[in-house]
Write an enzyme that holds these catalytic residues in place. Structure first.
Site, mmCIF file in Angstrom:
data_model
loop_
_atom_site.group_PDB
_atom_site.id
_atom_site.type_symbol
_atom_site.label_atom_id
_atom_site.label_comp_id
_atom_site.label_asym_id
_atom_site.label_seq_id
_atom_site.Cartn_x
_atom_site.Cartn_y
_atom_site.Cartn_z
ATOM 1 N N CYS A 76 0.880 -1.167 0.000
ATOM 2 C CA CYS A 76 0.000 0.000 0.000
ATOM 3 C C CYS A 76 0.918 1.218 0.000
ATOM 4 C CB CYS A 76 -0.972 -0.012 1.180
ATOM 5 S SG CYS A 76 -0.257 0.357 2.791
ATOM 6 N N HIS B 170 15.484 -11.907 12.321
ATOM 7 C CA HIS B 170 15.446 -11.743 13.766
ATOM 8 C C HIS B 170 14.049 -11.782 14.362
ATOM 9 C CE1 HIS B 170 19.721 -11.025 14.064
ATOM 10 N NE2 HIS B 170 19.608 -10.292 12.967
#
Length: 161
Positions: A69, A102
């Protein structure tokens, strides 16, 4: 976690061209792109598209998702409302790689708009497929086959935006 090689893609109405460019790049890297639209430039409600893509990932139908978007923020929030989804905004290749490695992200929402500026060369590859097969830290689950063999994806000039 699914071992599917499918990546679902969705966007708002303004990011159709970019989504199609990302889909072509995903296919060129050996993944199956599941493009769920929209297909026309009429204004659409982006949260519905973020939710629909997230449901595909959460159900195991698709392994990962890429949603687009204007900024990536809104569609990310919609995706994260679905249980099991970890979607974080990536504005450059470094942040995309870090949220995957991570935080075990399974969806990426690279923003299309950059404040009217064209993206810098080093930021054009925001959708990073590197590390998709890397084991998440601290036993967070996921695929444990070792370091990924998939090169980082590069979106050429953000579909010439």
């Amino acid at each position: 976690m699914t071992t599917s090689n499918r990546i679902v893609l969705s966007s708002d109405h303004a990011a159709i061209a970019l989504r199609q460019a990302v889909a072509a790049h995903v296919v060129a890297r050996g993944w199956v792109a599941v493009d769920i639209g929209p297909t026309t430039p009429e204004s659409t409600h982006y949260p519905a598209h973020g939710e629909a893509a997230a449901r595909r990932v959460a159900s195991g139908d698709c392994r990962f998702g890429i949603v687009l978007c204007g900024t990536g923020q809104g569609i990310m929030m919609a995706a994260n409302k679905i249980g099991g989804i970890r979607c974080g905004v990536c504005a450059d290749t470094f942040s995309a790689r870090m949220i995957r490695q991570h935080n075990d992200a399974n969806m990426l929402p690279p923003g299309r708009a950059r404040g009217g500026r064209r993206p810098r060369a080093r930021d054009r590859g925001c959708v990073s497929l590197r590390g998709l097969r890397r084991r998440p830290p601290c036993g967070a689950g996921g695929d444990d086959r070792g370091a990924g063999d998939l090169a980082a994806a590069t979106i050429r000039d953000r579909a010439r935006a």
